[in-house]
Motif scaffolding. Sequence first.
Motif, mmCIF file in Angstrom:
data_model
loop_
_atom_site.group_PDB
_atom_site.id
_atom_site.type_symbol
_atom_site.label_atom_id
_atom_site.label_comp_id
_atom_site.label_asym_id
_atom_site.label_seq_id
_atom_site.Cartn_x
_atom_site.Cartn_y
_atom_site.Cartn_z
ATOM 1 N N ASP A 33 0.805 -1.226 0.000
ATOM 2 C CA ASP A 33 0.000 0.000 0.000
ATOM 3 C C ASP A 33 0.834 1.270 0.000
ATOM 4 O OD1 ASP A 33 -2.806 -0.730 0.118
ATOM 5 O OD2 ASP A 33 -2.356 -1.643 2.060
ATOM 6 N N LEU A 34 1.982 1.198 0.643
ATOM 7 C CA LEU A 34 2.752 2.428 0.825
ATOM 8 C C LEU A 34 4.244 2.095 0.775
ATOM 9 C CD1 LEU A 34 2.775 5.477 1.596
ATOM 10 C CD2 LEU A 34 2.727 4.776 3.996
ATOM 11 N N LEU A 122 -0.274 9.009 6.373
ATOM 12 C CA LEU A 122 -0.171 7.987 5.321
ATOM 13 C C LEU A 122 -0.118 6.585 5.922
ATOM 14 C CD1 LEU A 122 2.351 9.788 2.956
ATOM 15 C CD2 LEU A 122 0.038 9.051 2.342
ATOM 16 N N MET A 124 -1.438 3.949 8.226
ATOM 17 C CA MET A 124 -2.739 3.705 8.881
ATOM 18 C C MET A 124 -2.961 2.216 9.115
ATOM 19 S SD MET A 124 -5.223 4.953 5.737
ATOM 20 C CE MET A 124 -4.485 6.517 5.275
ATOM 21 N N PRO A 125 -3.983 1.878 9.893
ATOM 22 C CA PRO A 125 -4.215 0.465 10.205
ATOM 23 C C PRO A 125 -4.510 -0.350 8.947
ATOM 24 C CG PRO A 125 -5.467 1.878 11.692
ATOM 25 C CD PRO A 125 -4.904 2.766 10.628
ATOM 26 N N GLY A 126 -4.106 -1.617 8.982
ATOM 27 C CA GLY A 126 -4.507 -2.545 7.937
ATOM 28 C C GLY A 126 -3.833 -2.355 6.599
ATOM 29 N N VAL A 127 -2.777 -1.559 6.540
ATOM 30 C CA VAL A 127 -2.080 -1.376 5.266
ATOM 31 C C VAL A 127 -0.724 -2.079 5.320
ATOM 32 C CG1 VAL A 127 -3.231 0.839 4.902
ATOM 33 C CG2 VAL A 127 -0.918 0.805 5.853
ATOM 34 N N PRO A 252 -3.217 15.144 7.185
ATOM 35 C CA PRO A 252 -3.378 15.499 5.770
ATOM 36 C C PRO A 252 -3.869 14.351 4.877
ATOM 37 C CG PRO A 252 -1.346 16.438 6.624
ATOM 38 C CD PRO A 252 -1.952 15.636 7.736
ATOM 39 N N HIS A 253 -3.318 13.140 5.052
ATOM 40 C CA HIS A 253 -3.694 12.063 4.142
ATOM 41 C C HIS A 253 -4.605 11.021 4.777
ATOM 42 C CE1 HIS A 253 -1.377 13.100 0.538
ATOM 43 N NE2 HIS A 253 -0.591 13.722 1.400
ATOM 44 N N ALA A 254 -5.126 11.313 5.943
ATOM 45 C CA ALA A 254 -6.074 10.376 6.564
ATOM 46 C C ALA A 254 -7.368 10.383 5.754
ATOM 47 C CB ALA A 254 -6.335 10.795 8.006
ATOM 48 N N PRO A 255 -8.094 9.266 5.735
ATOM 49 C CA PRO A 255 -9.353 9.232 4.986
ATOM 50 C C PRO A 255 -10.325 10.282 5.527
ATOM 51 C CG PRO A 255 -8.779 7.055 5.868
ATOM 52 C CD PRO A 255 -7.801 8.012 6.428
ATOM 53 N N TYR A 266 -13.712 -1.084 9.034
ATOM 54 C CA TYR A 266 -12.742 -2.143 8.737
ATOM 55 C C TYR A 266 -11.675 -2.229 9.830
ATOM 56 C CZ TYR A 266 -8.829 -4.514 6.435
ATOM 57 O OH TYR A 266 -7.796 -5.361 6.144
ATOM 58 N N TRP A 267 -11.175 -1.088 10.248
ATOM 59 C CA TRP A 267 -10.088 -1.071 11.241
ATOM 60 C C TRP A 267 -10.504 -1.750 12.539
ATOM 61 C CZ3 TRP A 267 -8.495 4.800 10.402
ATOM 62 C CH2 TRP A 267 -7.865 4.908 9.157
#
Lengths: 484, 198
Positions: A33-34, A122, A124-127, A252-255, A266-267
Amino acid sequence: MSEVRARTLAEKVWDDHVVVKGEDGTPDLLYIDLHLVHEVTSPQAFDGLRAAGRPVRRPDLTIATEDHNTPTLAINRPIADATSRLQIDTLRANAKEFGVRLHSLGDVEQGIVHVVGPQLGLTMPGVTVVCGDSHTSTHGAFGAMAFGIGTSEVEHVLATQTLPLKPFKTMAITVEGTLRPGVSAKDIILAVIAKIGTGGGQGYVLEYRGSAIRALSMDGRMTVCNMSIEAGARAGMVAPDETTFEYLKGRPHAPEGADWDDAIEYWKTLVTDDTAVFDAEVFLNADELEPFVTWGTNPGQGVSLSENVPDPSLIADPNDRANAERALEYMALTANTPMKEIAVDAVFMGSCTNSRIEDLRAFASIIKGQKKADNVRVMVVPGSARVRIEAEAEGIDKIVEEFGAEWRFAGCSMCLGMNPDQLAPGERCASTSNRNFEGRQGKGGRTHLVSPQVAAATAIRGTLSSPWDLQAELADAGATSKAV
Amino acid sequence: MHAVSVITGVAMPLARSNVDTDQIIPAVFLKRVTKTGFEDALFYSWRQDPDFVLNQPEYTGAKILVAGPDFGTGSSREHAVWALRDYGFDAVLSSRFGDIFRGNSGKQGLLAAQLSEADIEKIWAAIDEAPGREISVDLITKTVSVGDLRLPFAIDDYTRWRLLEGLDDIGLTLRSEAEITEFESRRASWRPKTLPVK
Ligand code: SF4
């Protein structure tokens, strides 16, 4: 529908990223993911793409920062060291050519790659998160599957956004109880490593659980996960909870909006199922933990600060004994010396283990209004340009300077001494970083790994000290004045 | 990565055993930021000697290195394979290879062919008689041809297949490109994106 198998957190995140399931012992193809990139491990990966005529598949899942080589003083002057300059210039050219987002020295988002990812929201959980850097395990604090990779794998991820990998084994590290004041996340992880050894986590992803972990802030959880690699593990994880969501919200990049709601839903499923089985389990009692410090040249060679330098002749295993003897010789320490009698020449407050805002706050709260010990050089290096700005807004820079310490620009700095921030041969340092290997902080330098609180107390007293010693001094002073 | 099938070219003897990766390329070259252009670093210390085989005019443009036993032992650096490739070698023959070196070779398109020690000596003898002669390494039939001699070599089936197909690790993964694209199409929109910059 058939019953779903009980799974650990790590297994859940893994399963949700399998693009092609491996068969007959072949690896799974795992989606990433990242992808975090820095200047040291990326040049040849980009060069490989160039030679094969391949593009970066997902520049929008890739981000680069300059950290390992960057100076922490006079950041607007050209970098003096030729190798350092070449690596930085190469990253800049590659980022431009391949369309990768880069935060260069001087940019407000520049900083240590493992501080920048979380602070931008950027991580985050589950990535799945990878980086050509072993301390990528830091990001597991969010319930992400995050691990370090080599340069060929960096190229692989740049080209395909995937990696062929075999699943890791799982180990539960359960820490129950309450930390006493002055004891921190760093002491938990140093105690874990001393307990399971630097190879104890080999082949595993560690899941940190229990009430003491739940009570930690995100910054504290990152400190713990950061050093999973020092226990030999590929990754460390903490299941996400309200603390995690709270930290992420509004970054800034959180959903945002509906995405945020979907994400949260989901988390909340990202916990180890009650009946899931770990391949190994370790327990630790937080109530009993004391401020910790290393005495040797690997992170497993640590004791409580109230203890003495161990006596190698009492170590049964001949290999461990020989290692301890060698370590003491390098560290110029004598067996049975109380750790608190060891004087230091330098204190380094920084690195991806302990350079976030809370670390700086903890350090500042102890040194506030005090003066550093004479003959001790104290350097405070924020993990990112953002952290530096945030700290300055709180006046931490002033506290640091009035204390007699140096307030620097962000980067890896003396954690590994690729830039001019190095120990001189023979110098002894209390350091909040993660590796006390021979020469890590400069050729011949001697490193004692400690928490920010211990670093602060040590900077005040000039000898390895815990915040408890300061209180004792204050209490003594109080007793004396009463007597008078 | 180019597909490999039959390699024909000048064979250069390296009659030394236990050539570790530090001798193939010294550590100082690891500071470079490129993945190619290591031809000048190959056997760096040894080639300072004008008599070293690499400096003999007969072996200019050599494509096949005929080495002694335990070639490529020691540190895992991928640069050892890069240096050999960049210099122009397409194949290395030896009676035993370092494990990691052999793995790295297969991934970078360098054919590491294992022959018996007796056969390696036969090839050395043949080269001695006619320095600069060409030999052939046939990956399809797994044989080395030196004049009329036909010598078998061993290579594992997986590596052989990859070399014949010209597949590096990335090429292999990209065979699953359709699955990757399909996976991406299902990726939830809350998952992180670094662009556009926010
Ligand atoms: S701070 Fe130290 S451990 Fe962290 S990424 Fe930089 S060099 Fe590595």
